[in-house]
Write a protein that holds these residues in place. Sequence first.
Motif, PDB file in Angstrom:
ATOM      1  N   ILE A 120     -11.656 -15.742   2.656  1.00 24.17           N
ATOM      2  CA  ILE A 120     -12.052 -14.359   2.378  1.00 24.17           C
ATOM      3  C   ILE A 120     -12.486 -13.712   3.689  1.00 24.17           C
ATOM      4  CG2 ILE A 120     -13.358 -12.855   0.862  1.00 24.17           C
ATOM      5  CD1 ILE A 120     -14.011 -15.247  -0.885  1.00 24.17           C
ATOM      6  N   ALA A 121     -11.880 -12.589   4.009  1.00 21.94           N
ATOM      7  CA  ALA A 121     -12.130 -11.890   5.273  1.00 21.94           C
ATOM      8  C   ALA A 121     -12.496 -10.433   4.984  1.00 21.94           C
ATOM      9  CB  ALA A 121     -10.881 -11.954   6.157  1.00 21.94           C
ATOM     10  N   PRO A 122     -13.038  -9.735   5.977  1.00 21.82           N
ATOM     11  CA  PRO A 122     -13.306  -8.303   5.771  1.00 21.82           C
ATOM     12  C   PRO A 122     -12.012  -7.521   5.631  1.00 21.82           C
ATOM     13  CG  PRO A 122     -13.682  -8.910   8.057  1.00 21.82           C
ATOM     14  CD  PRO A 122     -13.460 -10.192   7.307  1.00 21.82           C
ATOM     15  N   HIS A 123     -12.123  -6.314   5.118  1.00 29.20           N
ATOM     16  CA  HIS A 123     -10.949  -5.465   4.946  1.00 29.20           C
ATOM     17  C   HIS A 123     -10.665  -4.702   6.238  1.00 29.20           C
ATOM     18  CE1 HIS A 123      -8.164  -2.511   3.259  1.00 29.20           C
ATOM     19  NE2 HIS A 123      -8.035  -3.337   2.244  1.00 29.20           N
ATOM     20  N   ARG A 124      -9.403  -4.533   6.544  1.00 28.03           N
ATOM     21  CA  ARG A 124      -8.968  -3.902   7.797  1.00 28.03           C
ATOM     22  C   ARG A 124      -9.431  -2.453   7.919  1.00 28.03           C
ATOM     23  NH1 ARG A 124      -8.158  -1.065  11.244  1.00 28.03           N
ATOM     24  NH2 ARG A 124      -6.527  -0.990  12.824  1.00 28.03           N
ATOM     25  N   THR A 125      -9.685  -1.774   6.813  1.00 27.23           N
ATOM     26  CA  THR A 125      -9.985  -0.352   6.873  1.00 27.23           C
ATOM     27  C   THR A 125     -11.450  -0.041   7.151  1.00 27.23           C
ATOM     28  OG1 THR A 125     -10.153  -0.329   4.463  1.00 27.23           O
ATOM     29  CG2 THR A 125      -8.066   0.365   5.429  1.00 27.23           C
ATOM     30  N   SER A 126     -12.279  -1.041   7.424  1.00 28.98           N
ATOM     31  CA  SER A 126     -13.657  -0.778   7.822  1.00 28.98           C
ATOM     32  C   SER A 126     -13.670   0.069   9.092  1.00 28.98           C
ATOM     33  CB  SER A 126     -14.394  -2.092   8.083  1.00 28.98           C
ATOM     34  OG  SER A 126     -15.659  -1.855   8.685  1.00 28.98           O
ATOM     35  N   LEU A 157      -8.238 -13.389   0.273  1.00 27.96           N
ATOM     36  CA  LEU A 157      -8.824 -12.142  -0.214  1.00 27.96           C
ATOM     37  C   LEU A 157      -9.448 -11.358   0.929  1.00 27.96           C
ATOM     38  CD1 LEU A 157     -10.814 -13.554  -3.293  1.00 27.96           C
ATOM     39  CD2 LEU A 157      -8.484 -12.620  -3.300  1.00 27.96           C
ATOM     40  N   ALA A 158      -9.555 -10.051   0.738  1.00 28.21           N
ATOM     41  CA  ALA A 158     -10.337  -9.198   1.619  1.00 28.21           C
ATOM     42  C   ALA A 158     -11.487  -8.615   0.798  1.00 28.21           C
ATOM     43  CB  ALA A 158      -9.488  -8.082   2.207  1.00 28.21           C
ATOM     44  N   TYR A 159     -12.693  -8.704   1.336  1.00 26.59           N
ATOM     45  CA  TYR A 159     -13.855  -8.177   0.606  1.00 26.59           C
ATOM     46  C   TYR A 159     -14.156  -6.740   1.031  1.00 26.59           C
ATOM     47  CZ  TYR A 159     -16.494  -9.913   4.762  1.00 26.59           C
ATOM     48  OH  TYR A 159     -16.950 -10.187   6.022  1.00 26.59           O
ATOM     49  N   GLU A 160     -14.917  -6.072   0.184  1.00 29.44           N
ATOM     50  CA  GLU A 160     -15.299  -4.693   0.464  1.00 29.44           C
ATOM     51  C   GLU A 160     -16.806  -4.602   0.669  1.00 29.44           C
ATOM     52  OE1 GLU A 160     -14.828  -1.881  -2.709  1.00 29.44           O
ATOM     53  OE2 GLU A 160     -15.784  -3.163  -4.219  1.00 29.44           O
ATOM     54  N   GLU A 161     -17.213  -3.564   1.387  1.00 30.69           N
ATOM     55  CA  GLU A 161     -18.615  -3.202   1.530  1.00 30.69           C
ATOM     56  C   GLU A 161     -18.738  -1.709   1.269  1.00 30.69           C
ATOM     57  OE1 GLU A 161     -20.523  -4.560   5.099  1.00 30.69           O
ATOM     58  OE2 GLU A 161     -19.245  -6.342   5.239  1.00 30.69           O
ATOM     59  N   ALA A 162     -19.904  -1.287   0.811  1.00 32.48           N
ATOM     60  CA  ALA A 162     -20.081   0.132   0.489  1.00 32.48           C
ATOM     61  C   ALA A 162     -19.815   1.014   1.699  1.00 32.48           C
ATOM     62  CB  ALA A 162     -21.494   0.365  -0.037  1.00 32.48           C
ATOM     63  N   ALA A 163     -20.181   0.541   2.897  1.00 34.52           N
ATOM     64  CA  ALA A 163     -19.975   1.338   4.104  1.00 34.52           C
ATOM     65  C   ALA A 163     -18.507   1.532   4.431  1.00 34.52           C
ATOM     66  CB  ALA A 163     -20.683   0.681   5.290  1.00 34.52           C
ATOM     67  N   PRO A 170      -8.112   6.595   3.074  1.00 35.58           N
ATOM     68  CA  PRO A 170      -8.673   5.827   1.963  1.00 35.58           C
ATOM     69  C   PRO A 170      -7.896   4.541   1.720  1.00 35.58           C
ATOM     70  CG  PRO A 170      -8.414   8.147   1.365  1.00 35.58           C
ATOM     71  CD  PRO A 170      -7.696   7.955   2.671  1.00 35.58           C
ATOM     72  N   ALA A 171      -8.636   3.479   1.467  1.00 33.49           N
ATOM     73  CA  ALA A 171      -8.003   2.210   1.114  1.00 33.49           C
ATOM     74  C   ALA A 171      -7.705   2.198  -0.383  1.00 33.49           C
ATOM     75  CB  ALA A 171      -8.916   1.052   1.461  1.00 33.49           C
ATOM     76  N   PRO A 172      -6.734   1.412  -0.809  1.00 30.99           N
ATOM     77  CA  PRO A 172      -6.492   1.287  -2.249  1.00 30.99           C
ATOM     78  C   PRO A 172      -7.685   0.637  -2.935  1.00 30.99           C
ATOM     79  CG  PRO A 172      -5.253  -0.365  -1.030  1.00 30.99           C
ATOM     80  CD  PRO A 172      -5.832   0.553  -0.012  1.00 30.99           C
TER      81      PRO A 172
END
Length: 237
Positions: A120-126, A157-163, A170-172
Motif C-alpha cells: 500500500i503506497a500513497p496516491h500520486r495525486t497528493s 493499493l494506493a491510500y488516500e488522505e483528506a489533504a 481531481p482524482a477518481p
Amino acid sequence: MTIDWSQQRILILAPHPDDETLGCGGLMSKAKAAGAEVYVQFMTVGDTADSSPKGVSTAAERYGEIKRVAEFYRWDGWEVAFPGDEFHLKLDRLPRFQLANMIERHSALSIAELRPTTLIAPHRTSYNQDHQVTAEAAHTALRPSNAALRHHPALVLAYEEAADQWRLEPAPAPNLLVRLAESHVDDKVAAMRLYGTQIHDHPHTRSELTLRSLAALRGMQGGFSFAEGFHVLRWSA
C-alpha cells in the motif's frame, strides 16, 4: 472482492511518520486483529517546521512517536530509508532509480526481501512532493515482469488522505472500500494522538473530526458505518 486479512503480509510505504496512520490506520487495526503481518517503510524523517509553540518538531521527537505508534499497532517491523534533513521534504531531489531500487530490493523491508502479499503506497495525486515521488517510485518498483523471477504482491493499493483533496486535477473516487468497525476508527484516532506533533484541532486535515468524518463518508458510500477508501492498482486472484 473478499480479502482474508489473516493471510496477508502487508507492506505500507509512508513518506513521513503519520502518513501510514492517516491513510491506513483503520485497515492496520483490522488486519492486525485478524492476524496479519504489518510492516511500515518510512521514506524520510527530519526536523519539521510546524505551528507548535516551539515552531519545530525535531527528528528525535518524531522517532519517539514512531516507536509509540509501532508498539500500539504491534507492527512486525519498520525502518526509515532516508533519514535526516538532507532528504526530509526533499525526496524529489533523489534519482527515481535510487528510490525505486530501495523499494524493490535495497532495504530490509524491500519487496524482494519481505515478499509482501499486499503493498500500500500513497496516491500520486497528493500535492506533497515526497508523496508524489514515493508513489511514482513504487509504481516503477512494481512494474509488470516475470513473476517467477521477481516477487509481485498480489494486491497493490494506493491510500488516500483528506489533504489529498487539494489537487489541480481531481482524482477518481476510491474503488475499494475496506469496511471498519468503530473500534478500528478509534484505534486510528488513538494512534494519531500518539503523533502528538502532527495531530491538530479542527478544522485541520489531521484533526480527529476530519478522520472520523472521512471514515463515516467512505462507510456510507459502501452502505455501512465506517470505511477507508483505496485505489486498486493491481489485484491478482
